[in-house]
Design a protein around this motif. Structure first.
Motif, mmCIF file in Angstrom:
data_model
loop_
_atom_site.group_PDB
_atom_site.id
_atom_site.type_symbol
_atom_site.label_atom_id
_atom_site.label_comp_id
_atom_site.label_asym_id
_atom_site.label_seq_id
_atom_site.Cartn_x
_atom_site.Cartn_y
_atom_site.Cartn_z
ATOM 1 N N THR A 113 3.437 0.103 12.024
ATOM 2 C CA THR A 113 2.167 0.024 11.306
ATOM 3 C C THR A 113 1.338 1.296 11.454
ATOM 4 O OG1 THR A 113 0.989 -1.009 13.162
ATOM 5 C CG2 THR A 113 2.096 -2.471 11.606
ATOM 6 N N LYS A 114 1.683 2.153 12.428
ATOM 7 C CA LYS A 114 0.995 3.437 12.572
ATOM 8 C C LYS A 114 1.574 4.484 11.630
ATOM 9 C CE LYS A 114 -1.465 1.882 16.061
ATOM 10 N NZ LYS A 114 -1.137 2.267 17.444
ATOM 11 N N ASN A 162 1.528 -13.348 6.281
ATOM 12 C CA ASN A 162 0.375 -13.223 5.405
ATOM 13 C C ASN A 162 -0.738 -14.107 5.970
ATOM 14 O OD1 ASN A 162 -1.522 -13.712 3.258
ATOM 15 N ND2 ASN A 162 0.003 -12.899 1.832
ATOM 16 N N SER A 180 0.855 -1.173 0.000
ATOM 17 C CA SER A 180 0.000 0.000 0.000
ATOM 18 C C SER A 180 0.887 1.218 0.000
ATOM 19 C CB SER A 180 -0.924 0.025 1.204
ATOM 20 O OG SER A 180 -0.174 0.010 2.377
ATOM 21 N N LEU A 217 0.264 -9.101 9.263
ATOM 22 C CA LEU A 217 0.920 -8.815 10.531
ATOM 23 C C LEU A 217 2.353 -8.387 10.249
ATOM 24 C CD1 LEU A 217 -0.277 -11.787 12.786
ATOM 25 C CD2 LEU A 217 -1.189 -9.459 12.667
ATOM 26 N N ASN A 222 0.383 2.543 5.724
ATOM 27 C CA ASN A 222 -0.985 2.074 5.506
ATOM 28 C C ASN A 222 -0.963 0.591 5.153
ATOM 29 O OD1 ASN A 222 -3.724 2.026 5.153
ATOM 30 N ND2 ASN A 222 -3.682 2.981 3.125
ATOM 31 N N SER A 244 2.125 -11.090 20.013
ATOM 32 C CA SER A 244 1.784 -9.675 19.829
ATOM 33 C C SER A 244 2.935 -8.859 19.275
ATOM 34 C CB SER A 244 1.327 -9.073 21.166
ATOM 35 O OG SER A 244 2.412 -8.994 22.095
ATOM 36 N N LYS A 297 -3.754 -14.570 5.052
ATOM 37 C CA LYS A 297 -4.554 -15.290 4.067
ATOM 38 C C LYS A 297 -3.865 -16.576 3.639
ATOM 39 C CE LYS A 297 -6.944 -14.653 -0.355
ATOM 40 N NZ LYS A 297 -7.235 -13.702 -1.462
ATOM 41 N N PRO A 334 -2.328 -3.288 5.167
ATOM 42 C CA PRO A 334 -3.654 -3.910 5.152
ATOM 43 C C PRO A 334 -3.911 -4.723 6.417
ATOM 44 C CG PRO A 334 -2.161 -5.115 3.744
ATOM 45 C CD PRO A 334 -1.413 -3.893 4.178
ATOM 46 N N GLN A 335 -5.160 -4.939 6.731
ATOM 47 C CA GLN A 335 -5.536 -5.622 7.958
ATOM 48 C C GLN A 335 -5.161 -7.100 7.963
ATOM 49 O OE1 GLN A 335 -9.682 -4.913 8.653
ATOM 50 N NE2 GLN A 335 -9.365 -2.783 9.274
ATOM 51 N N ASN A 336 -5.018 -7.721 6.794
ATOM 52 C CA ASN A 336 -4.719 -9.159 6.780
ATOM 53 C C ASN A 336 -3.220 -9.432 6.813
ATOM 54 O OD1 ASN A 336 -3.990 -8.339 4.256
ATOM 55 N ND2 ASN A 336 -4.942 -10.055 3.170
#
Length: 386
Positions: free
Chosen positions: A340-341, A370, A20, A350, A344, A324, A372, A346-348
């Motif tokens: 990650t702050k 990943n 992103s 880590l 941008n 975590s 997914k 993606p939510q999927n």
């Protein structure tokens, strides 16, 4: 499982990500002076400063042929080249999907050329490319052949060349010296050991190099004390003239160094604190060992540092859960920040650790999970300095 160049931070990582891009950030040039009432010409404006790089975040996807995950180990000082390894499938299910992998292959990656595999696949004892020279022309790592040494040095001209040492965790920016474990080797053919702290057994581990092959500086950990459960490591700085220099410890009595800045002034790593947990540290001759804290969890680890020591990257737990872990960037201005702050992502994905940073501090690489696909996936971020 991601292998870091440290024995401890491996517990903090398996990672992932996805691509992103944030909006471009630019800096405006100075305003032009208003015309003077007299007919004399107006002064020319000063040249506009170069704008900072646009912030971006990119997944590198999978190395060609990798079916069980891809991991990166570091980035070149100029930010042009990333090195790592991918896991290749050995056993397949009836439907053609991968069942297991015990084979890995080293690679180099560039923005223009993408993935380039290096040498031939090796056993799972081979952890691929481990470190990169400043301009990306030299990559070192481990590829154990039958009945031979494990370490290799790769260039485009020579390909993968076996070295007479077993571990290659670090390389000088000029590519002329390789180090790992207690051993070092130079392109001149010279080789040697880092030695030990007087009065202690020799279990020295070198993880980082700066300087040149002619004037190297190494950092790592060597047995330098005793704890409740036996010998403990102390972080060290080494030069051929001084030998091992003990960098000290924090309140937990144990430490090891993972990287050193190109100007040789800042050393980073991990040190135990009270309670037995590990925290990232930053060391200079003026300040000694300074605890960088965490992102809320009990542990953190510093894995890489930029050229002047102003940017440090690594991984931190954000809670008491061992799952975590999240990548961080530290600067003196901002302290430790959740990476990650700043991008941008993606939510999927880590984004669990940052393992390399360019000398100017703007290019960061690391590993993610990943969600997914359920496998490791590397990433590259470009972040303007704060």
């Amino acid at each position: 499982m991601i292998r870091f160049r440290t024995p401890r931070i491996a517990a903090l990582a398996t990672l992932a990500l996805a691509a992103s891009v944030l909006p471009a950030i630019t800096t405006a040039g100075p305003a032009v002076a208003s015309p003077k009432p007299k007919p004399s010409p107006s002064p020319s404006p000063s040249p506009s400063p170069s704008p900072p790089p646009a912030a971006s975040f990119r997944s590198l996807g999978q190395m060609p042929g990798s079916a069980m995950g891809t991991d990166v180990s570091g980035v070149s000082g100029d930010g042009s080249t990333i090195a790592g390894y991918g896991w290749i499938c050995d056993t397949f299910n009836a439907n053609g999907s991968c069942l297991s992998s015990g084979t890995v292959q080293a690679f180099r990656w560039t923005p223009a050329g993408g993935y380039q595999t290096l040498g031939t696949p090796g056993t799972s004892a081979f952890f691929g490319a481990g470190a990169v020279s400043y301009d990306g022309s030299v990559i070192v790592g481990e590829h154990p052949p039958e009945n031979g040494y494990s370490a290799f040095r790769w260039t485009a001209a020579t390909g993968m060349v076996q070295l007479p040492i077993n571990i290659a965790a670090a390389v000088t920016p000029d590519g002329g010296m390789v180090a790992g474990g207690d051993n070092w080797w130079m392109t001149t053919g010279q080789a040697g050991t880092f030695g030990l702290f007087p009065g202690f057994s020799n279990q020295t581990e070198a993880y980082g190099l700066a300087g040149t092959a002619q004037a190297p500086v190494a950092v790592g950990g060597a047995i330098g004390g005793s704890g409740a459960f036996g010998p403990v490591d102390h972080a060290f700085r080494w030069t051929p003239a001084t030998g091992l220099q003990d960098l000290g410890v924090l309140s937990g009595g144990e430490s090891f160094a993972t990287a050193i800045s190109a100007d040789e002034k800042v050393i980073v790593g991990e040190a135990r604190v009270s309670g037995g947990f590990w925290h990232a540290f930053r060391w200079t001759a003026a300040t000694g060992m300074v605890d960088l804290g965490t992102l809320g969890g009990p542990e953190s680890g510093a894995l890489a540092v930029n050229g002047d020591g102003s940017v440090i990257v690594g991984s931190s737990l954000t809670s008491g859960s061992t799952g975590s872990d999240i990548a961080f960037r530290w600067t003196a201005k901002t302290g430790m920040q959740d990476l990650t702050k700043l991008v941008n992502a993606p939510q999927n994905l880590l984004v669990q650790s940052a393992v390399g940073v360019s000398q100017d501090g703007t290019v960061i690489t690391g590993n993610g999970r990943n969600l997914k696909l359920g496998i490791d996936e590397p990433w590259r971020a470009v972040l303007p300095l704060p």
